[in-house]
Design a protein around this motif. Structure first.
Motif, PDB file in Angstrom:
ATOM      1  N   ASP A  19     -13.568   7.604  43.321  1.00 30.02           N
ATOM      2  CA  ASP A  19     -13.927   6.434  42.541  1.00 30.02           C
ATOM      3  C   ASP A  19     -13.534   5.209  43.373  1.00 30.02           C
ATOM      4  N   LYS A  20     -14.542   4.519  43.888  1.00 25.27           N
ATOM      5  CA  LYS A  20     -14.236   3.429  44.816  1.00 25.27           C
ATOM      6  C   LYS A  20     -13.400   2.333  44.167  1.00 25.27           C
ATOM      7  N   ILE A  21     -13.569   2.147  42.872  1.00 27.55           N
ATOM      8  CA  ILE A  21     -12.809   1.093  42.187  1.00 27.55           C
ATOM      9  C   ILE A  21     -11.325   1.483  42.146  1.00 27.55           C
TER      10      ILE A  21
ATOM     11  N   GLY B 263     -23.049   7.642  51.043  1.00 23.22           N
ATOM     12  CA  GLY B 263     -24.289   7.634  51.821  1.00 23.22           C
ATOM     13  C   GLY B 263     -25.040   6.310  51.758  1.00 23.22           C
ATOM     14  N   GLY B 264     -24.334   5.247  51.395  1.00 25.82           N
ATOM     15  CA  GLY B 264     -24.971   3.932  51.348  1.00 25.82           C
ATOM     16  C   GLY B 264     -25.988   3.777  50.218  1.00 25.82           C
ATOM     17  N   ILE B 265     -26.002   4.751  49.306  1.00 26.18           N
ATOM     18  CA  ILE B 265     -27.055   4.752  48.281  1.00 26.18           C
ATOM     19  C   ILE B 265     -26.801   3.690  47.219  1.00 26.18           C
TER      20      ILE B 265
ATOM     21  N   VAL C  67     -18.504  -5.265  42.155  1.00 19.83           N
ATOM     22  CA  VAL C  67     -18.970  -6.334  43.034  1.00 19.83           C
ATOM     23  C   VAL C  67     -17.891  -6.620  44.065  1.00 19.83           C
ATOM     24  N   GLU C  68     -18.327  -6.883  45.279  1.00 17.28           N
ATOM     25  CA  GLU C  68     -17.378  -7.139  46.366  1.00 17.28           C
ATOM     26  C   GLU C  68     -17.964  -8.237  47.244  1.00 17.28           C
ATOM     27  N   LYS C  69     -17.110  -8.966  47.877  1.00 22.00           N
ATOM     28  CA  LYS C  69     -17.561  -9.973  48.844  1.00 22.00           C
ATOM     29  C   LYS C  69     -18.335  -9.267  49.955  1.00 22.00           C
ATOM     30  N   TYR C  70     -19.498  -9.798  50.297  1.00 20.85           N
ATOM     31  CA  TYR C  70     -20.252  -9.219  51.417  1.00 20.85           C
ATOM     32  C   TYR C  70     -19.688  -9.809  52.707  1.00 20.85           C
ATOM     33  N   ILE C  71     -19.205  -8.938  53.567  1.00 20.44           N
ATOM     34  CA  ILE C  71     -18.593  -9.401  54.820  1.00 20.44           C
ATOM     35  C   ILE C  71     -19.693  -9.562  55.870  1.00 20.44           C
ATOM     36  N   GLN C  72     -19.933 -10.819  56.237  1.00 27.00           N
ATOM     37  CA  GLN C  72     -21.007 -11.059  57.206  1.00 27.00           C
ATOM     38  C   GLN C  72     -20.535 -10.819  58.634  1.00 27.00           C
TER      39      GLN C  72
ATOM     40  N   GLN D  47     -17.969  -5.491  61.498  1.00 17.86           N
ATOM     41  CA  GLN D  47     -17.984  -4.256  62.264  1.00 17.86           C
ATOM     42  C   GLN D  47     -17.373  -3.168  61.388  1.00 17.86           C
ATOM     43  N   HIS D  48     -17.846  -1.937  61.587  1.00 14.95           N
ATOM     44  CA  HIS D  48     -17.283  -0.805  60.844  1.00 14.95           C
ATOM     45  C   HIS D  48     -16.262  -0.107  61.751  1.00 14.95           C
ATOM     46  N   VAL D  49     -15.013  -0.115  61.298  1.00 16.57           N
ATOM     47  CA  VAL D  49     -13.945   0.553  62.047  1.00 16.57           C
ATOM     48  C   VAL D  49     -13.237   1.498  61.089  1.00 16.57           C
TER      49      VAL D  49
ATOM     50  N   LEU E 173     -12.600  -0.233  52.874  1.00 14.25           N
ATOM     51  CA  LEU E 173     -13.826   0.128  52.146  1.00 14.25           C
ATOM     52  C   LEU E 173     -13.608   1.343  51.258  1.00 14.25           C
ATOM     53  N   GLU E 174     -13.234   2.457  51.897  1.00 11.51           N
ATOM     54  CA  GLU E 174     -13.051   3.693  51.125  1.00 11.51           C
ATOM     55  C   GLU E 174     -12.338   4.716  51.981  1.00 11.51           C
ATOM     56  N   VAL E 175     -11.908   5.800  51.298  1.00 15.20           N
ATOM     57  CA  VAL E 175     -11.334   6.940  52.004  1.00 15.20           C
ATOM     58  C   VAL E 175     -12.318   8.093  51.895  1.00 15.20           C
TER      59      VAL E 175
HETATM   60  P1  ADP Z   1     -20.873   4.701  51.223  1.00 16.05           P
HETATM   61  O1  ADP Z   1     -19.724   5.463  50.655  1.00 16.05           O
HETATM   62  O2  ADP Z   1     -22.069   4.666  50.310  1.00 16.05           O
HETATM   63  O3  ADP Z   1     -21.198   5.084  52.627  1.00 16.05           O
HETATM   64  P2  ADP Z   1     -19.239   2.374  52.061  1.00 16.05           P
HETATM   65  O4  ADP Z   1     -18.460   1.560  51.107  1.00 16.05           O
HETATM   66  O5  ADP Z   1     -18.503   3.313  52.951  1.00 16.05           O
HETATM   67  O6  ADP Z   1     -20.375   3.172  51.256  1.00 16.05           O
HETATM   68  O7  ADP Z   1     -20.107   1.399  52.992  1.00 16.05           O
HETATM   69  C1  ADP Z   1     -21.056   1.890  53.895  1.00 16.05           C
HETATM   70  C2  ADP Z   1     -21.639   0.749  54.691  1.00 16.05           C
HETATM   71  O8  ADP Z   1     -22.207  -0.259  53.818  1.00 16.05           O
HETATM   72  C3  ADP Z   1     -20.647  -0.017  55.547  1.00 16.05           C
HETATM   73  O9  ADP Z   1     -20.414   0.587  56.798  1.00 16.05           O
HETATM   74  C4  ADP Z   1     -21.370  -1.342  55.677  1.00 16.05           C
HETATM   75  O10 ADP Z   1     -22.445  -1.233  56.600  1.00 16.05           O
HETATM   76  C5  ADP Z   1     -21.977  -1.569  54.307  1.00 16.05           C
HETATM   77  N1  ADP Z   1     -21.040  -2.303  53.396  1.00 16.05           N
HETATM   78  C6  ADP Z   1     -20.282  -1.770  52.401  1.00 16.05           C
HETATM   79  N2  ADP Z   1     -19.520  -2.733  51.795  1.00 16.05           N
HETATM   80  C7  ADP Z   1     -19.784  -3.888  52.437  1.00 16.05           C
HETATM   81  C8  ADP Z   1     -19.293  -5.258  52.314  1.00 16.05           C
HETATM   82  N3  ADP Z   1     -18.379  -5.599  51.404  1.00 16.05           N
HETATM   83  N4  ADP Z   1     -19.777  -6.181  53.171  1.00 16.05           N
HETATM   84  C9  ADP Z   1     -20.691  -5.854  54.124  1.00 16.05           C
HETATM   85  N5  ADP Z   1     -21.201  -4.609  54.277  1.00 16.05           N
HETATM   86  C10 ADP Z   1     -20.755  -3.628  53.460  1.00 16.05           C
END
Ligand code: ADP
Length: 446
Positions: free
Chosen positions: A116-118, A165-167, A200-205, A208-210, A285-287
């Motif tokens: 549960d991401k929340i 899966g970004g869905i 809802v979350e702030k969109y990070i412009q 990078q994904h690390v 973001l998540e585990v």
């Molecule tokens: P999922 O579990 O569906 O893969 P994640 O939360 O891991 O979702 O996010 C997957 C991808 O979605 C990230 O690598 C990024 O590209 C985009 N993303 C998710 N949250 C954000 C955010 N707050 N701001 C910008 N991009 C995001």
């Protein structure tokens, strides 16, 4: 006590990856399989193969009771779920717990929390991890949501609590787009995950994904450093590499993720995913509570067999090493060779007429594919993971060019042409890569 026999509840390259390590450890390998996979390499190499045929091919790997029955009938001590399918299904873990069979991964309660991401956000925030501004509860009311979005500041992203899966994710640039995006995200979440809660979350412009690789034994946790995974299509990774950070940042974030894993009593392999903004700030973001596709990158740079370590802690062993025993050497890159067309990323199933994968110094290729293999259309399109290791990033990239040029796959479309162009692209070479990379480099497609 060590496992005698383990059931692999998966298919494809990850099933083969797990099989190899079980063999190395002297553990007998049982595997379930659907009709499409009955002739696949991991099934043929297993000690015992257990068919679960069903009219929907996915059900062979998703039917909890059928998999539990297989594990019981075959007298397996444990089940390895790999990634996808039942790997993050708390009900499956609970059923195995009831039957006295070990699940190779965290407990059902930990999976429920992290799934549960929340809740995961709240737990990790409490453990001291940095998170992006956002809602701490599910949002269903449009007024509440848009007030919050005003507070956070646009753009925001609406995400499914149960997401993966970004869905379903929706990026919202301004207030009047909010209502329809919220509805869309909720309905996608409902149909994909059976759970319409979104947040809802702030969109990070320019992010990078690390991500950090972690191993816990239920009490203590250590980390194996980071992987950089910003080259994505539809929020799914295409290229992964590491290391990416300097030593000080690795230590700082590494300590935080270990504390995060310890506060939930994490046992097994985990990946802590972050976004990193242009200022270098991190946002949790998540585990992902399982082995990941790209664990291989970390194996090449640390020299540790992560799948083996995951199995050992599941057997009840303590962490076999200390944080200071983990060292990083050189650089590794992984290209996902999906059977997809390299322009629209549409899956391209079919028979492989020719298939040659590279090998040699600093090259690793994890694949279940071979000449004559029928790539099914009903599963994930991952055909092979091609990795190179080099003394530094440049060296790993040169070797990847050579390796891609050597790879021959005919019969299906695949992503080699795209990867080959990326390896020569200037921003990539200069490490100027964000999660918008593919969007910003349309010339690489087609
Ligand atoms: P999922 O579990 O569906 O893969 P994640 O939360 O891991 O979702 O996010 C997957 C991808 O979605 C990230 O690598 C990024 O590209 C985009 N993303 C998710 N949250 C954000 C955010 N707050 N701001 C910008 N991009 C995001």
């Amino acid at each position: 006590m060590g496992f005698k026999r383990v059931l692999i509840a998966n298919r494809g390259e990850i099933a083969l990856r797990i099989l190899r390590t079980l063999r190395d450890m002297g553990i007998e390998v049982a595997i379930i399989h659907g009709r499409e996979d009955r002739l696949s390499i991991p099934v043929r190499l297993s000690d015992i193969a257990y068919p679960i045929y069903s009219s929907n091919p996915l059900d062979s790997y998703l039917n909890i009771e059928a998999v539990v029955k297989a594990a019981k009938e075959l007298e397996c001590d444990a089940v390895h779920p790999g990634y996808g399918f039942l790997a993050e299904n708390a009900e499956f873990v609970r059923r195995l717990e009831e039957e006295g069979i070990t699940f190779i991964g965290p407990s059902a309660d930990v999976i429920t929390l992290l799934g549960d991401k929340i809740e995961a956000r709240a737990a990790m925030e409490a453990a001291g991890l940095p998170t992006a501004k956002g809602s701490s509860e599910p949002i269903s009311d449009q007024k509440v949501a848009s007030t919050l979005a005003e507070e956070i500041g646009y753009p925001v992203i609406i995400k499914a609590a149960a997401g993966g899966g970004g869905i379903g994710m929706q990026i919202v640039e301004k207030g009047d787009e909010f209502a329809s995006a919220l509805k869309l995200c909720q309905s996608r979440a409902k149909s994909a995950f059976g759970d319409e809660r979104v947040f809802v979350e702030k969109y990070i412009q320019g992010a990078q994904h690390v991500e950090f690789q972690v191993l816990g034994d239920g009490k203590n946790a250590i980390h194996f450093g980071e992987r950089f995974c910003s080259i994505q299509r539809r929020h799914q990774k295409l290229v992964e590499e590491g290391p990416w950070l300097d030593d000080a940042k690795r230590t700082e974030i590494g300590n935080l993720v270990c504390r995060g894993a310890e506060t939930v009593g994490y046992k097994g392999l985990a990946t802590f995913e972050f976004l990193r903004d242009a200022n270098g700030d991190f946002y949790f973001l998540e585990v992902n509570p399982r082995v990941q596709v790209e664990h291989t990158v970390t194996e090449l740079i640390t020299g540790h067999n992560l799948v083996e370590l995951g199995i050992r802690v599941a057997q009840g062993e303590d962490l076999p090493m200390k944080q200071e025993d983990i060292k990083w050497r050189g650089h590794a890159i992984q290209c996902r060779l999906n059977a997809e067309d390299p322009k629209e990323f549409i899956p391209s199933p079919g028979r492989l007429w020719e298939c040659h994968f590279p090998s040699g110094f600093g090259i690793r290729c994890d694949t279940h594919a071979h000449a004559g293999y029928e790539m099914p259309g009903c599963f994930d399109s991952l055909l092979a993971k091609l990795l190179t290791w080099g003394k530094d990033r440049e060296d790993a990239i040169s070797r990847m060019r050579t390796a891609l040029d050597e790879t021959t796959i005919t019969g299906v479309q695949h992503l080699i042409p795209l990867h080959r162009r990326i390896m020569d692209e200037e921003d990539f070479l200069n490490r100027e890569v964000t999660i918008q990379y593919i969007d910003n480099h349309q010339e690489l497609l087609g």
